[in-house]
Design a protein around this motif. Structure first.
Motif, PDB file in Angstrom:
ATOM      1  N   ASN A   1       0.822  -1.183   0.000  1.00 51.57           N
ATOM      2  CA  ASN A   1       0.000   0.000   0.000  1.00 51.57           C
ATOM      3  C   ASN A   1       0.875   1.258   0.000  1.00 51.57           C
ATOM      4  O   ASN A   1       1.780   1.392   0.815  1.00 51.57           O
ATOM      5  N   THR A   2       0.574   2.168  -0.892  1.00 49.89           N
ATOM      6  CA  THR A   2       1.338   3.415  -0.995  1.00 49.89           C
ATOM      7  C   THR A   2       1.268   4.211   0.299  1.00 49.89           C
ATOM      8  O   THR A   2       2.267   4.791   0.725  1.00 49.89           O
ATOM      9  N   GLN A   3       0.128   4.213   0.959  1.00 56.75           N
ATOM     10  CA  GLN A   3      -0.013   4.941   2.230  1.00 56.75           C
ATOM     11  C   GLN A   3       0.879   4.322   3.303  1.00 56.75           C
ATOM     12  O   GLN A   3       1.495   5.028   4.082  1.00 56.75           O
ATOM     13  N   ASP A   4       0.954   2.987   3.340  1.00 55.32           N
ATOM     14  CA  ASP A   4       1.817   2.308   4.303  1.00 55.32           C
ATOM     15  C   ASP A   4       3.281   2.684   4.084  1.00 55.32           C
ATOM     16  O   ASP A   4       4.021   2.925   5.038  1.00 55.32           O
ATOM     17  N   ILE A   5       3.692   2.723   2.836  1.00 52.38           N
ATOM     18  CA  ILE A   5       5.078   3.091   2.512  1.00 52.38           C
ATOM     19  C   ILE A   5       5.338   4.536   2.902  1.00 52.38           C
ATOM     20  O   ILE A   5       6.379   4.857   3.477  1.00 52.38           O
ATOM     21  N   ARG A   6       4.384   5.402   2.632  1.00 52.16           N
ATOM     22  CA  ARG A   6       4.523   6.810   3.003  1.00 52.16           C
ATOM     23  C   ARG A   6       4.632   6.961   4.521  1.00 52.16           C
ATOM     24  O   ARG A   6       5.469   7.713   5.032  1.00 52.16           O
ATOM     25  N   ASP A   7       3.793   6.215   5.251  1.00 48.74           N
ATOM     26  CA  ASP A   7       3.844   6.250   6.720  1.00 48.74           C
ATOM     27  C   ASP A   7       5.189   5.744   7.233  1.00 48.74           C
ATOM     28  O   ASP A   7       5.772   6.322   8.154  1.00 48.74           O
ATOM     29  N   LEU A   8       5.669   4.676   6.633  1.00 51.69           N
ATOM     30  CA  LEU A   8       6.966   4.133   7.031  1.00 51.69           C
ATOM     31  C   LEU A   8       8.081   5.143   6.761  1.00 51.69           C
ATOM     32  O   LEU A   8       8.959   5.360   7.602  1.00 51.69           O
ATOM     33  N   LYS A   9       8.037   5.784   5.614  1.00 49.38           N
ATOM     34  CA  LYS A   9       9.052   6.792   5.293  1.00 49.38           C
ATOM     35  C   LYS A   9       8.987   7.977   6.258  1.00 49.38           C
ATOM     36  O   LYS A   9      10.025   8.492   6.681  1.00 49.38           O
ATOM     37  N   ASN A  10       7.765   8.375   6.626  1.00 47.33           N
ATOM     38  CA  ASN A  10       7.620   9.458   7.608  1.00 47.33           C
ATOM     39  C   ASN A  10       8.187   9.053   8.967  1.00 47.33           C
ATOM     40  O   ASN A  10       8.861   9.848   9.635  1.00 47.33           O
ATOM     41  N   THR A  11       7.918   7.813   9.370  1.00 49.60           N
ATOM     42  CA  THR A  11       8.452   7.311  10.636  1.00 49.60           C
ATOM     43  C   THR A  11       9.977   7.265  10.591  1.00 49.60           C
ATOM     44  O   THR A  11      10.648   7.681  11.536  1.00 49.60           O
TER      45      THR A  11
ATOM     46  N   HIS B   1      15.237   9.363  12.097  1.00 49.49           N
ATOM     47  CA  HIS B   1      16.506   9.914  11.619  1.00 49.49           C
ATOM     48  C   HIS B   1      16.752  11.285  12.236  1.00 49.49           C
ATOM     49  O   HIS B   1      17.844  11.569  12.741  1.00 49.49           O
ATOM     50  N   SER B   2      15.742  12.117  12.258  1.00 47.37           N
ATOM     51  CA  SER B   2      15.852  13.457  12.821  1.00 47.37           C
ATOM     52  C   SER B   2      16.160  13.400  14.318  1.00 47.37           C
ATOM     53  O   SER B   2      17.032  14.127  14.816  1.00 47.37           O
ATOM     54  N   GLU B   3      15.461  12.540  15.037  1.00 51.33           N
ATOM     55  CA  GLU B   3      15.677  12.431  16.480  1.00 51.33           C
ATOM     56  C   GLU B   3      17.059  11.864  16.797  1.00 51.33           C
ATOM     57  O   GLU B   3      17.706  12.301  17.748  1.00 51.33           O
TER      58      GLU B   3
ATOM     59  N   CYS C   1      24.506   6.840  17.563  1.00 54.92           N
ATOM     60  CA  CYS C   1      23.408   7.586  16.939  1.00 54.92           C
ATOM     61  C   CYS C   1      23.708   7.855  15.474  1.00 54.92           C
ATOM     62  O   CYS C   1      22.832   7.718  14.617  1.00 54.92           O
ATOM     63  N   LEU C   2      24.931   8.223  15.182  1.00 56.90           N
ATOM     64  CA  LEU C   2      25.315   8.487  13.793  1.00 56.90           C
ATOM     65  C   LEU C   2      25.165   7.220  12.950  1.00 56.90           C
ATOM     66  O   LEU C   2      24.605   7.266  11.846  1.00 56.90           O
ATOM     67  N   ALA C   3      25.618   6.087  13.474  1.00 57.31           N
ATOM     68  CA  ALA C   3      25.512   4.824  12.736  1.00 57.31           C
ATOM     69  C   ALA C   3      24.049   4.449  12.489  1.00 57.31           C
ATOM     70  O   ALA C   3      23.686   4.037  11.377  1.00 57.31           O
ATOM     71  N   MET C   4      23.211   4.609  13.514  1.00 58.13           N
ATOM     72  CA  MET C   4      21.792   4.281  13.342  1.00 58.13           C
ATOM     73  C   MET C   4      21.123   5.230  12.355  1.00 58.13           C
ATOM     74  O   MET C   4      20.300   4.816  11.536  1.00 58.13           O
ATOM     75  N   ALA C   5      21.470   6.509  12.420  1.00 58.39           N
ATOM     76  CA  ALA C   5      20.892   7.478  11.493  1.00 58.39           C
ATOM     77  C   ALA C   5      21.279   7.148  10.052  1.00 58.39           C
ATOM     78  O   ALA C   5      20.455   7.259   9.135  1.00 58.39           O
ATOM     79  N   GLU C   6      22.513   6.709   9.852  1.00 59.06           N
ATOM     80  CA  GLU C   6      22.952   6.322   8.502  1.00 59.06           C
ATOM     81  C   GLU C   6      22.179   5.111   8.000  1.00 59.06           C
ATOM     82  O   GLU C   6      21.792   5.041   6.837  1.00 59.06           O
ATOM     83  N   LYS C   7      21.931   4.138   8.880  1.00 58.98           N
ATOM     84  CA  LYS C   7      21.164   2.953   8.489  1.00 58.98           C
ATOM     85  C   LYS C   7      19.719   3.322   8.143  1.00 58.98           C
ATOM     86  O   LYS C   7      19.154   2.807   7.184  1.00 58.98           O
ATOM     87  N   ILE C   8      19.147   4.225   8.917  1.00 55.42           N
ATOM     88  CA  ILE C   8      17.778   4.662   8.628  1.00 55.42           C
ATOM     89  C   ILE C   8      17.735   5.397   7.294  1.00 55.42           C
ATOM     90  O   ILE C   8      16.817   5.199   6.497  1.00 55.42           O
ATOM     91  N   GLU C   9      18.730   6.217   7.036  1.00 56.11           N
ATOM     92  CA  GLU C   9      18.787   6.921   5.750  1.00 56.11           C
ATOM     93  C   GLU C   9      18.881   5.914   4.605  1.00 56.11           C
ATOM     94  O   GLU C   9      18.224   6.077   3.573  1.00 56.11           O
TER      95      GLU C   9
END
Length: 100
Positions: free
Chosen positions: A3-13, A18-20, A71-79
């Motif tokens: 579902n496109t909405q599910d993918i969009r929600d996942l990307k938002n999450t 990543h921001s946090e 945190c940097l390593a996790m942020a890179e993986k999320i990216e």
């Protein structure tokens, strides 16, 4: 996740996480620097109690430095996950994630 909405929600999450993580990395880096400065200031005094505090400050600085790196390593993986979602190949990249 077809579902496109599910993918969009996942990307938002993922964007939020990543921001946090970037915020946490910045805070840990700042606190680590402060702790390191405290260590150097405290070691200039010739008092045993202050030297003990200085060692505690040094240990705190090391731990915060480690948190910053994590945190940097996790942020890179999320990216990378976000990029995989954009490319539509998230399943291909997921098994390659390293565990720390």
């Amino acid at each position: 996740m077809e579902n496109t909405q599910d993918i969009r929600d996942l990307k938002n999450t993922l964007s939020y996480l990543h921001s946090e993580l970037n915020r946490l990395e910045t805070m840990a880096g700042t606190l680590s620097t402060v702790e390191r400065q405290h260590y150097y200031k405290l070691t200039n005094f010739d008092q045993r109690d202050l030297m003990d505090i200085a060692v505690e400050e040094q240990n705190a600085a090391r731990q915060l430095g480690t948190m910053k790196t994590m945190c940097l390593a996790m942020a890179e993986k999320i990216e990378a996950m976000k990029n995989a979602l954009d490319g539509g190949n998230m399943q291909e990249s997921a098994p390659r994630a390293e565990t720390h």
